[in-house]
Design an enzyme around this catalytic site. Structure first.
Site, PDB file in Angstrom:
ATOM      1  N   CYS A   1      -0.498   4.332   2.236  1.00  0.00           N
ATOM      2  CA  CYS A   1      -0.448   3.969   3.817  1.00  0.00           C
ATOM      3  C   CYS A   1       1.061   4.063   3.980  1.00  0.00           C
ATOM      4  CB  CYS A   1      -0.744   2.451   3.773  1.00  0.00           C
ATOM      5  SG  CYS A   1      -2.308   2.017   3.193  1.00  0.00           S
ATOM      6  N   ASP A   2       1.998   3.721   3.344  1.00  0.00           N
ATOM      7  CA  ASP A   2       3.452   3.489   3.883  1.00  0.00           C
ATOM      8  C   ASP A   2       4.418   4.716   2.921  1.00  0.00           C
ATOM      9  OD1 ASP A   2       2.548   1.560   5.690  1.00  0.00           O
ATOM     10  OD2 ASP A   2       3.106  -0.079   4.211  1.00  0.00           O
TER      11      ASP A   2
ATOM     12  N   CYS B   1       0.941  -1.315   0.108  1.00  0.00           N
ATOM     13  CA  CYS B   1      -0.011   0.090  -0.151  1.00  0.00           C
ATOM     14  C   CYS B   1       0.827   1.200   0.081  1.00  0.00           C
ATOM     15  CB  CYS B   1      -0.735  -0.202   1.266  1.00  0.00           C
ATOM     16  SG  CYS B   1      -1.949   1.470   1.421  1.00  0.00           S
TER      17      CYS B   1
END
Length: 228
Positions: free
Chosen positions: A53-54, A50
């Site tokens: 997300c990261d 992701c």
């Protein structure tokens, strides 16, 4: 199948039987994995599925993106907002992604391409340090230093047990309306298992709240107790 107002009969893997007037499917989806040495061990320590997300965790770092579809190229472009360099590894000599994404990738100076190549191992002790890349035409293997590896080779919805009773799309995602209602009356679906554009926790929780609200009202209507 059941008649209107009749309960669903659900058999759990533990052997227990459950009955309910309404059912919410929230089984999610799973990312396709590379299944190479080091991937599982370094997931969460450099290996990610992701970018949104990261991605911010890799500011100023060198990262690798594995994949050649729209998601891979879109997220590679997103990662250039943070990373020092993004290398895209793809097993073919051309991408499957739409032309506009390919043009944007080609014009981005932070992105390097590694085509006709596959990742065969991810290495590192406490965190990701490098990726072993194999040339599929000649077989040569080289090490590429990388602080992060983002794998975008598709997802699979966990909908196998429901395909016979509700409509799914060509990829297996459950089709719902805005109320999370599926093609079968009384069955709702929410989160990553349903067809949608953005798969993140924040959208899944919103789906879940909507599904629960509408499932409750469905049951109340069956019982003649709906509040209006």
């Amino acid at each position: 199948s059941k008649g209107r107002g009749e309960p669903f009969y659900i058999k759990l893997s533990e052997g227990e039987d459950v009955t309910a007037l309404s059912l919410i499917i929230a089984t999610g989806a799973r990312w396709n994995e590379l299944n190479v040495p080091g991937e599982k061990e370094l997931t969460g320590r450099g290996v990610s599925y992701c970018a949104t997300c990261d991605g911010p965790l890799f500011r100023g770092k060198d990262v690798v993106v594995v994949g050649g579809g729209d998601t891979a190229l879109e997220d590679a472009l997103f990662l250039t907002k943070f990373a020092n360099k993004v290398t895209i590894i793809h097993r073919r000599d051309r991408f499957r992604a739409t032309k506009i994404l390919q043009d944007r990738v080609a014009a981005n100076k932070k992105i390097e391409l590694c085509l006709n190549s596959v990742a065969v191992e991810i290495t590192g002790k406490a965190k990701c340090e490098s990726v072993k890349i194999k040339d599929v035409t000649g077989g040569a293997v080289k090490d590429l230093r990388a602080d992060g590896v983002f794998v975008f080779i598709g997802m699979k919805p966990n909908s196998e047990n429901f395909k016979e009773i509700i409509r799914v799309d060509e990829k297996g995602y459950i089709i719902t309306d805005d109320d999370m209602q599926t093609s079968a009356e009384g069955i709702f679906a929410c989160g990553d298992v349903r067809r949608k554009l953005l798969r993140q926790v924040v959208t899944a929780t919103g789906d879940g709240a909507t599904a629960a609200f509408n499932a409750e009202h469905y049951v109340e209507r069956l019982r003649g107790a709906e509040y209006k």
